[in-house]
Design an enzyme around this catalytic site. Sequence first.
Site, PDB file in Angstrom:
ATOM      1  N   HIS A  83       0.962  -1.367  -0.190  1.00  0.00           N
ATOM      2  CA  HIS A  83       0.093   0.128   0.045  1.00  0.00           C
ATOM      3  C   HIS A  83       0.972   1.209  -0.269  1.00  0.00           C
ATOM      4  CE1 HIS A  83       0.243  -0.431   4.634  1.00  0.00           C
ATOM      5  NE2 HIS A  83       0.201   1.119   4.540  1.00  0.00           N
ATOM      6  N   ASP A 219       1.084  -7.841   2.235  1.00  0.00           N
ATOM      7  CA  ASP A 219       1.303  -6.317   2.072  1.00  0.00           C
ATOM      8  C   ASP A 219       2.836  -5.996   2.030  1.00  0.00           C
ATOM      9  OD1 ASP A 219       0.918  -3.563   1.808  1.00  0.00           O
ATOM     10  OD2 ASP A 219      -0.437  -3.429   3.477  1.00  0.00           O
ATOM     11  N   SER A 646       3.917   2.184   8.565  1.00  0.00           N
ATOM     12  CA  SER A 646       3.657   1.232   7.427  1.00  0.00           C
ATOM     13  C   SER A 646       4.911   0.894   6.535  1.00  0.00           C
ATOM     14  CB  SER A 646       2.687   1.959   6.372  1.00  0.00           C
ATOM     15  OG  SER A 646       1.397   1.897   6.964  1.00  0.00           O
TER      16      SER A 646
END
Length: 722
Positions: A83, A219, A646
């Site tokens: 992402h 991810d 992240s």
Amino acid sequence: MKFIKLLLLLFVIQIQAQQGGMWIPSLLKGMNENEMKTLGMKLTAEQIYSVNKSSLKDAVPQFDGGCTAEVISDKGLILTNHHCGYDNIQSHSTVEHDYLTDGFWAYKMEDELPNKGVVVSFVVRIEDVTTKVLEGVATLTSEAEKQKKIQENISNLTKTLPKESWQENSIRTFYDGNQYILFVTETFKDIRLVGAPPSSIGKFGSDTDNWVWPRHTGDFSLFRIYADKNNRPAEYSTENVPYKPKHFFPISAKGVKENDFTMVMGYPGRTQEYLPSYAVEQIVNDLNPAKIEVRDAALKVQDGFMRKDNAIKIQYASKYAGIANYWKKWIGETKGLKKSNAVAIKQKFEKDFQEKVTKAGKQAEYGNLLADFQKNYTEIKDYALARDLFSEIALRNNELLSVGYKLYQLEQILTNKGEQAFNDRRNNLINGLGDFYKDFNANVDEKVFEQLIGIYSKKYPKQFLPSNLENVDAKTLATNVYTTSKLVSYNKIKELLTGETKTVLEKMNNDSGFQVVKMMADSFTKNVAPKYDEINLKNIAAQRTYMKGILELSPKSARIFPDANSTLRVTYGKVKGYKPNDAVIYEPITFLDGVIEKYIPGDYEFDVPKKLIDLYNTKDFGKYADKNGKMPVAFIATNHTTGGNSGSPALDANGNLIGLNFDRVWEGTMSDIYYSPEICRNIMVDARYILFVIDKYAGAKNIINELKIIYPAEKKIISKKK
């Protein structure tokens, strides 16, 4: 028996006290290092952060300003989240070459794809400069004057403090303005896409599973840093070569188990751990619900179009994910704050603080703080709500309005800075809006506009609402604007912005879309922003004093960490399951079995690639299965993370990469405001799943061969003598 129970209670409190916190890596020596070693770490503080030697910090850059990455090879290969790389994967995708759907793998370096504007930044050195920043501030009386002097000092120091010519100085505030720290960084600008799994792996579960455990998302994405021939930052060039890092992470394929030590390094964006109870009440009862309602409406419209049209799905994939991310986060945050009784806990802390103030004889300095907070947050309520609604509706979630606001700013520039500044900004706008309109769909945006203007008309505080938008017919207004406004296409807005300054202003002010934005922006800038800023400035001053009091009156053993501010931090904890609700217990590790269980053929969130299904059915997991022959996918731990983490590396006790941070559990998203070791968990992709996808799914042996992988020792079979 009572003595044993007391010992157990003290043991639990001690262990819990060691969880949570986002610590500055240059200041780990002492309490933090001891805590980390108690939890199982084998490293020293200097191995994590060192100025003179290679250390872990040298392998953890900030990725493109909003995420984290880690270097995993001696050729500048970096790993971050799918992402985090999503915009870049999307920008290279077309209907014919859809890397979002099919994935992308460069099987040789010359196939790696450049990404305009993407940067990664490494921390070179960290230094406390508090005394220098606060020089000349104490004698000033007004908060505005203090802030101005601090910014002047920061600006001067940023320019004059020593650094190499290719490096940057950045000074950031900590503990609400009680400490200032210099970060010397170097930023690389030639970043190329190396690999990304299809969204059915990298985004598996999509928005339904976002912020949720159990999770089954691979991810991750891979990029490479390129540098000039001196290994220094350089703009993109075919002459550039792979970056040679000071340190890179070996990857452990040994796996994790419950209670294993974990450490996460990265650039957490923003937390507010020391907000007073009055602020938290306002977030829970007023601000979060308003923002959730706006984004919920925008998402429903976009989702309806995306499910019917693949081209729109590609156009809006990244935008939809961006809107949905914090929409769901705010829902979970509100739920968690209520479930954990955060307001009551804050009130108890404030009562204890007030008692410490009285005991220390500090009433003159700190005695009125809580009363001031109560007064300020009562006064700011409607202004804060109007500010959030204006931001969510006019700036973030409707694209025509957001472009219109850029034109509004353009008009203000002419008034405040003159025609030359106006023309410079106008030219920048014309040149920059091409990429924006590439992913703009007027039909989608019109329906979003209709929904959001309806909310604005009903929920914006009445005393600030423009009269022309009271009881507005949102559908009729939307039809009129999107039929007549020049803001609906790149060619039309270029036409709008072309001509003499006076002509451009006339055309702008006659445009139906601009007229709506101008009504909203005039109301906000004249009736809301000045008073909000005035009250907020009081809160900033009170918060700084409150933080000073907390630091001053707390015992040395207190674990008071600075709020996140997008600077490099270390957080540590253990692999741990949790109990979110009555009779529900979550285990800390998920497996590929769960992917197959969630599989819905053709569904854009839960489809599974055929090859992954085949690998599962044949149990062809290579060297990456656990000891029971199962393929791990993700795990959770008690590391205190937030947005910006992240892509952060999850490290084992020896500093090897064991996972890739990408999310938090829904019940624990309130950790930005109140961290609870009972339910706050970060979610990580297991390194073994990453290796499995690269190796067995993608067949990218070139990438596997580039990595330093630590495999579990094979059991030796000792034959018995007959």
